[in-house]
Enzyme design. Sequence first.
Site, PDB file in Angstrom:
ATOM      1  N   ASP A   1       0.816  -1.212   0.000  1.00 27.16           N
ATOM      2  CA  ASP A   1       0.000   0.000   0.000  1.00 27.16           C
ATOM      3  C   ASP A   1       0.851   1.263   0.000  1.00 27.16           C
ATOM      4  O   ASP A   1       0.456   2.289  -0.565  1.00 27.16           O
ATOM      5  CB  ASP A   1      -0.927   0.007   1.219  1.00 27.16           C
ATOM      6  CG  ASP A   1      -2.166  -0.840   1.002  1.00 27.16           C
ATOM      7  OD1 ASP A   1      -2.088  -1.792   0.200  1.00 27.16           O
ATOM      8  OD2 ASP A   1      -3.198  -0.567   1.619  1.00 27.16           O
TER       9      ASP A   1
ATOM     10  N   ASP B   1      -1.329  -5.357   4.414  1.00 25.69           N
ATOM     11  CA  ASP B   1      -2.690  -4.897   4.669  1.00 25.69           C
ATOM     12  C   ASP B   1      -3.815  -5.812   4.202  1.00 25.69           C
ATOM     13  O   ASP B   1      -4.614  -6.282   4.998  1.00 25.69           O
ATOM     14  CB  ASP B   1      -2.882  -3.520   4.039  1.00 25.69           C
ATOM     15  CG  ASP B   1      -2.007  -2.458   4.687  1.00 25.69           C
ATOM     16  OD1 ASP B   1      -0.979  -2.817   5.267  1.00 25.69           O
ATOM     17  OD2 ASP B   1      -2.340  -1.273   4.602  1.00 25.69           O
ATOM     18  N   LYS B   2      -3.951  -6.031   2.901  1.00 27.72           N
ATOM     19  CA  LYS B   2      -5.116  -6.749   2.383  1.00 27.72           C
ATOM     20  C   LYS B   2      -4.894  -8.249   2.335  1.00 27.72           C
ATOM     21  O   LYS B   2      -5.836  -9.016   2.139  1.00 27.72           O
ATOM     22  CB  LYS B   2      -5.478  -6.243   0.973  1.00 27.72           C
ATOM     23  CG  LYS B   2      -5.576  -4.730   0.862  1.00 27.72           C
ATOM     24  CD  LYS B   2      -6.477  -4.118   1.912  1.00 27.72           C
ATOM     25  CE  LYS B   2      -6.364  -2.613   1.941  1.00 27.72           C
ATOM     26  NZ  LYS B   2      -5.057  -2.082   2.311  1.00 27.72           N
TER      27      LYS B   2
ATOM     28  N   SER C   1      -5.346   5.092   5.544  1.00 26.98           N
ATOM     29  CA  SER C   1      -4.290   4.202   5.998  1.00 26.98           C
ATOM     30  C   SER C   1      -4.356   4.089   7.509  1.00 26.98           C
ATOM     31  O   SER C   1      -4.782   5.017   8.202  1.00 26.98           O
ATOM     32  CB  SER C   1      -2.934   4.761   5.575  1.00 26.98           C
ATOM     33  OG  SER C   1      -1.886   4.144   6.291  1.00 26.98           O
TER      34      SER C   1
END
Length: 552
Positions: free
Chosen positions: A78, A120-121, A468
Amino acid sequence: MRSDIVKKGFEKAPQRSLFKAMGYTDEEIRRPLIAVVNSWNEVVPGHIHLDKIAEAVKAGIRLAGATPMEFNVIGVCDGIAMGHIGMKYSLITRELIADSIEAMVMAHQFDGMVLIPNCDKIVPGMLMAAARVNIPSILISGGPMLAGRVDNKVCDLNSVFEAVGAYSAGKITDEELFALEENACPGCGSCSGMFTANTMNCLSEVLGMALPGNGTIPAVMAARIRLAKMAGMKIVELVERDIKPSDILTIEAFENALTVDMALGGSTNTILHLPAIANELGIKLNLDIINDISDKTPNLCKLSPAGHYHIEDLYFAGGVQAVMNELSKKGLIHLDLLTVTGKSVGENIKDAKVKDYNVIRPIDNPYSETGGLVIVRGNLAPDGAVVKKSAVPPKLMRHRGPARVFESGEEVFEAILKGKIQKGDVIVIRYEGPKGGPGMREMLSPTSALAGVGLIEDVALITDGRFSGATRGACFGHVSPEAAERGPIAAVQDGDIISIDIENKTLTLEVPEEEIKRRLESLGPFEPKVKKGYLYRYSKLVRSASTGAILE
């Protein structure tokens, strides 16, 4: 065992022949087949070392008498994708990851799987897959990056983002910016604050899908390798006992995760990811449940970006298990839930002690009596919006100011750097939602620019996009319905007065309802920004942020 369908009986000789083509022996084929789902790549600092984690996992699997088989999935950074079209492709990979794991596991009929994410994902994508295919599963992350240091002061990636704004305002020199660039990210691991990746890695531990220590043991420590070997051994036990994600991921487990999220002051992105994971099991986590938990959960930690501590400090202070133990003193944790240890939550945390009450506040002396995240509603966000209350300056807890409306993150970033935003303004960034973006980009560049130019304590920001985990300030994301669905945020005009009241959980556009309706009716249907490819298909299938931006 489940894998017998691809290996047992005379009619499976062709399948066994294909296994033998890869060098597997008859004994290896006879054993339980364990998928090692790795997201290693040479693009993401949080993933650059996952090959070492996978080797440790496979060693553990072999020690316990099963056969590991590794395959890879994608992973986006990200930070590198931030501030340009690439960020449209971040959230949407969550579904790609879940779908690709489903395809591989169902096609090859593994007996169990070990999931190796970090950033993150990838963490929620893998947990969604585990919930969906529902075979014995365990998650072992790559671990957090250490904090950086410049002039003996701790720093992290967010420090560099904020330094860009400071540099543009003439507040720091070329040399000072370069020093941060060189030293803020000292090595492998997920970025060192309580940002989205580390929040989700901590919550995977709370959910019961990862071993104690998963969220906080630094990436560079040998303890991380040992934990990976233990995860490899543990998955074989889970297969033998037939303990599945559905046995672990109950509504009470999600309540525990939300409770710890509030205590940690975690990323607002968890309000997208936890409902999406729960949805795979038919569990509904609505926004009202989130507020109910926030209202009764004290905020015990202020880690970066809310404070100066980092994940390594949380590790040395006792880790996630110590936070859970502290919360359990007021009956805020469900203790009788099953976890991948094979033991209950209560058994896991009973000996966990807080070693540094500066990092983890005692339950009777919290930073605040309520949680770090809050869902707000009002005529600007009828279906809700989320704010990280623990990172909001006191004077912006209640605020009233004129709207400054922008159609993209790039527009507002440029306006901030050019000095076009004034104290008291309420920035509105719209058409950045799941459908409108498409992809619901993070707005870290604008919020970091506000911090860098010295406006983060004087300006609020509202968006149908997201933030974020590194964001701080009065930043309201996930505004639902989004502008592309003709939610009220689409009706806001420059100069409209917007009122914010975080304690009372309201977000109000001070415009008569009749005028809001008239403005929306005059807009006509939304014209998609993207007309082909995965982004286009995603925009057609994705639901509101209030549902977790799931696909239907």
